[in-house]
Design an enzyme around this catalytic site. Structure first.
Site, PDB file in Angstrom:
ATOM      1  N   GLN A 101       0.846  -1.196   0.000  1.00 51.54           N
ATOM      2  CA  GLN A 101       0.000   0.000   0.000  1.00 51.54           C
ATOM      3  C   GLN A 101       0.878   1.240   0.000  1.00 51.54           C
ATOM      4  O   GLN A 101       0.388   2.358  -0.073  1.00 51.54           O
ATOM      5  CB  GLN A 101      -0.876   0.017   1.256  1.00 51.54           C
ATOM      6  CG  GLN A 101      -1.818  -1.161   1.361  1.00 51.54           C
ATOM      7  CD  GLN A 101      -2.379  -1.288   2.774  1.00 51.54           C
ATOM      8  OE1 GLN A 101      -3.360  -0.665   3.127  1.00 51.54           O
ATOM      9  NE2 GLN A 101      -1.730  -2.102   3.583  1.00 51.54           N
ATOM     10  N   VAL A 103       3.560   4.055  -1.185  1.00 48.15           N
ATOM     11  CA  VAL A 103       3.755   4.760  -2.458  1.00 48.15           C
ATOM     12  C   VAL A 103       5.198   5.271  -2.567  1.00 48.15           C
ATOM     13  O   VAL A 103       5.508   6.080  -3.429  1.00 48.15           O
ATOM     14  CB  VAL A 103       2.753   5.937  -2.586  1.00 48.15           C
ATOM     15  CG1 VAL A 103       1.326   5.438  -2.625  1.00 48.15           C
ATOM     16  CG2 VAL A 103       2.922   6.964  -1.449  1.00 48.15           C
ATOM     17  N   HIS A 119      -1.569   1.433  -4.252  1.00 44.05           N
ATOM     18  CA  HIS A 119      -1.961   2.836  -4.080  1.00 44.05           C
ATOM     19  C   HIS A 119      -1.116   3.802  -4.905  1.00 44.05           C
ATOM     20  O   HIS A 119      -1.026   4.982  -4.575  1.00 44.05           O
ATOM     21  CB  HIS A 119      -1.906   3.216  -2.590  1.00 44.05           C
ATOM     22  CG  HIS A 119      -2.963   2.550  -1.764  1.00 44.05           C
ATOM     23  ND1 HIS A 119      -2.953   2.518  -0.383  1.00 44.05           N
ATOM     24  CD2 HIS A 119      -4.093   1.885  -2.129  1.00 44.05           C
ATOM     25  CE1 HIS A 119      -4.017   1.869   0.060  1.00 44.05           C
ATOM     26  NE2 HIS A 119      -4.718   1.462  -0.976  1.00 44.05           N
ATOM     27  N   CYS A 150      -2.589  20.378 -21.166  1.00 46.40           N
ATOM     28  CA  CYS A 150      -3.944  20.958 -21.112  1.00 46.40           C
ATOM     29  C   CYS A 150      -4.062  22.147 -20.154  1.00 46.40           C
ATOM     30  O   CYS A 150      -5.114  22.785 -20.092  1.00 46.40           O
ATOM     31  CB  CYS A 150      -4.961  19.880 -20.726  1.00 46.40           C
ATOM     32  SG  CYS A 150      -4.897  19.418 -18.994  1.00 46.40           S
ATOM     33  N   GLY A 187       3.086  -4.354   9.030  1.00 44.68           N
ATOM     34  CA  GLY A 187       3.119  -2.892   9.162  1.00 44.68           C
ATOM     35  C   GLY A 187       1.907  -2.198   8.590  1.00 44.68           C
ATOM     36  O   GLY A 187       2.008  -1.081   8.110  1.00 44.68           O
ATOM     37  N   SER A 189      -2.299  -1.195   9.395  1.00 43.70           N
ATOM     38  CA  SER A 189      -3.340  -1.139  10.431  1.00 43.70           C
ATOM     39  C   SER A 189      -4.580  -1.953  10.031  1.00 43.70           C
ATOM     40  O   SER A 189      -5.478  -2.135  10.834  1.00 43.70           O
ATOM     41  CB  SER A 189      -3.739   0.316  10.688  1.00 43.70           C
ATOM     42  OG  SER A 189      -4.100   0.941   9.466  1.00 43.70           O
ATOM     43  N   PRO A 214       4.011  -4.009  15.788  1.00 46.09           N
ATOM     44  CA  PRO A 214       4.248  -3.831  17.236  1.00 46.09           C
ATOM     45  C   PRO A 214       2.948  -3.643  18.015  1.00 46.09           C
ATOM     46  O   PRO A 214       2.921  -3.848  19.228  1.00 46.09           O
ATOM     47  CB  PRO A 214       5.113  -2.572  17.319  1.00 46.09           C
ATOM     48  CG  PRO A 214       5.088  -1.933  15.995  1.00 46.09           C
ATOM     49  CD  PRO A 214       4.602  -2.923  14.994  1.00 46.09           C
TER      50      PRO A 214
HETATM   51  P1  OAD Z   1      -1.279   3.093   8.982  1.00 45.44           P
HETATM   52  O1  OAD Z   1      -0.631   4.379   9.349  1.00 45.44           O
HETATM   53  O2  OAD Z   1      -2.768   3.034   9.038  1.00 45.44           O
HETATM   54  O3  OAD Z   1      -0.753   1.942   9.918  1.00 45.44           O
HETATM   55  C1  OAD Z   1       0.608   1.728  10.118  1.00 45.44           C
HETATM   56  C2  OAD Z   1       0.758   0.463  10.933  1.00 45.44           C
HETATM   57  O4  OAD Z   1       2.141   0.195  11.041  1.00 45.44           O
HETATM   58  C3  OAD Z   1       0.191   0.538  12.338  1.00 45.44           C
HETATM   59  O5  OAD Z   1      -0.622  -0.600  12.586  1.00 45.44           O
HETATM   60  C4  OAD Z   1       1.434   0.534  13.234  1.00 45.44           C
HETATM   61  O6  OAD Z   1       1.217  -0.129  14.474  1.00 45.44           O
HETATM   62  C5  OAD Z   1       2.399  -0.240  12.360  1.00 45.44           C
HETATM   63  N1  OAD Z   1       3.824   0.053  12.622  1.00 45.44           N
HETATM   64  C6  OAD Z   1       4.397   1.187  13.072  1.00 45.44           C
HETATM   65  N2  OAD Z   1       5.724   1.048  13.139  1.00 45.44           N
HETATM   66  C7  OAD Z   1       6.007  -0.207  12.699  1.00 45.44           C
HETATM   67  C8  OAD Z   1       7.214  -0.958  12.511  1.00 45.44           C
HETATM   68  N3  OAD Z   1       8.405  -0.448  12.791  1.00 45.44           N
HETATM   69  N4  OAD Z   1       7.104  -2.234  12.052  1.00 45.44           N
HETATM   70  C9  OAD Z   1       5.888  -2.776  11.766  1.00 45.44           C
HETATM   71  N5  OAD Z   1       4.740  -2.108  11.916  1.00 45.44           N
HETATM   72  C10 OAD Z   1       4.792  -0.861  12.375  1.00 45.44           C
HETATM   73  O7  OAD Z   1      -0.730   2.686   7.537  1.00 45.44           O
HETATM   74  P2  OAD Z   1      -1.378   1.705   6.468  1.00 45.44           P
HETATM   75  O8  OAD Z   1      -2.010   0.523   7.094  1.00 45.44           O
HETATM   76  O9  OAD Z   1      -0.331   1.492   5.430  1.00 45.44           O
HETATM   77  O10 OAD Z   1      -3.872   5.138   1.776  1.00 45.44           O
HETATM   78  O11 OAD Z   1      -2.497   2.628   5.861  1.00 45.44           O
HETATM   79  C11 OAD Z   1      -3.224   2.172   4.772  1.00 45.44           C
HETATM   80  C12 OAD Z   1      -3.565   3.310   3.854  1.00 45.44           C
HETATM   81  O12 OAD Z   1      -4.187   4.380   4.559  1.00 45.44           O
HETATM   82  C13 OAD Z   1      -2.362   3.987   3.209  1.00 45.44           C
HETATM   83  O13 OAD Z   1      -1.884   3.311   2.069  1.00 45.44           O
HETATM   84  C14 OAD Z   1      -2.906   5.314   2.829  1.00 45.44           C
HETATM   85  C15 OAD Z   1      -3.569   5.635   4.151  1.00 45.44           C
HETATM   86  O14 OAD Z   1      -4.412   6.656   4.230  1.00 45.44           O
HETATM   87  C16 OAD Z   1      -4.132   6.126   0.914  1.00 45.44           C
HETATM   88  O15 OAD Z   1      -3.536   7.186   0.937  1.00 45.44           O
HETATM   89  C17 OAD Z   1      -5.200   5.790  -0.070  1.00 45.44           C
END
Ligand code: OAD
Length: 253
Positions: A101, A103, A119, A150, A187, A189, A214
């Site tokens: 996910q 970018v 994404h 454009c 990593g 959520s 974590p």
């Molecule tokens: P989030 O910010 O929602 O979640 C990040 C996750 O990483 C959390 O569950 C943390 O506990 C975990 N985390 C933090 N540090 C870590 C580490 N060192 N090792 C492992 N895990 C760790 O990010 P995403 O789940 O990627 O979409 O969010 C999904 C989407 O929401 C993104 O792609 C973006 C966002 O808004 C768009 O922009 C469309």
């Protein structure tokens, strides 16, 4: 952290492995996640309020500058041990799919080749009106800059909330998740759909599902193995244990 022996044993016989990554994998490279506490100026905004076409229409300068800030962060960031361990895993397994996910392109910079970007990619720019990829434009002082073809606004080539997912990537991700022996959710959520549905689809299709994070997520209780730790620590240990179990008993020349 000790990786459960049963996990290593089962993984050692896996032929097909699929991994889903989220912002947590790049956290140790200094790229802020979306839902952990933000710092500085951007702490005032929720990503959901910036990453939408309506936000861009309302305040294109604000949204462009947020992505400019992230783009600079990413350009200065380096892949971390989690990215490198995943690139190593791609070399170990017969079939390996990495769905991200993120970018930021850090997986590719770490050496991963088969990456499905759900994404988009922040390093690319496209025309807001026409969707065409634009690689160069004149600096006229406009923020956001204008499309050379454009005259419309330029925007990052990422998927925003309210926008459709890229069809081909979604298909590949769904197929990779439902046709694997092992699935890793790392990593993320697991709150942003449709990506958040993939670990459950893998589970229903019979894969062994492992979460590395974590903190607990809505998916944690359903995972076969939940490894509570930072990806940059857990993944290198997992690859080390896996390599030892696969090759450890061989006699070295
Ligand atoms: P989030 O910010 O929602 O979640 C990040 C996750 O990483 C959390 O569950 C943390 O506990 C975990 N985390 C933090 N540090 C870590 C580490 N060192 N090792 C492992 N895990 C760790 O990010 P995403 O789940 O990627 O979409 O969010 C999904 C989407 O929401 C993104 O792609 C973006 C966002 O808004 C768009 O922009 C469309």
């Amino acid at each position: 952290m000790t990786i459960p022996a049963e996990l290593i044993q089962r993984l050692g016989t896996a032929k097909s492995v699929t991994v889903l990554t989220g912002a947590g994998v790049s956290a140790e490279s200094g790229v802020p996640t979306f839902r952990d506490a933000q710092t500085g100026f951007w702490a005032k905004f929720r990503p959901e309020e910036l990453a939408t076409p309506s936000a861009f229409r309302r305040d294109p300068r604000l949204v462009w500058e947020w992505y400019e800030w992230r783009r600079k962060l990413v350009a200065g960031a380096k892949p971390n041990p989690a990215h490198r361990a995943l690139a190593e895993m791609e070399r170990i397994f017969q079939q390996f799919h990495l769905i991200t996910q993120n970018v930021d392109g850090l997986h590719q910079r770490a050496g991963s080749r088969n990456v499905i970007e759900l994404h988009g990619n922040i390093t690319r720019t496209k025309c807001f009106d026409e969707g065409t990829i634009v690689s160069t434009w004149k600096d006229t002082g406009d923020v956001p800059p204008k499309c050379p073809a454009c005259g419309g606004w330029l925007r990052p080539d990422v998927v925003w909330f309210e926008e459709p997912m890229p069809e081909a990537e979604m298909k590949q991700a769904a197929s990779a998740s439902t046709h694997c022996d092992f699935f890793f959710s790392i990593g993320t959520s697991t709150v942003v759909f449709p990506a958040a549905a993939l670990p459950g689809e893998a589970l229903q299709s019979g894969a062994t599902v492992v979460e590395i994070n974590p903190r607990p997520t809505p998916f944690t209780a359903r995972a076969h193995f939940a490894l509570a730790g930072a990806a940059g620590v857990v993944l290198p240990e997992l690859v080390k244990a896996l390599s030892a179990s696969r090759f450890g008993s061989r006699v070295s020349p």
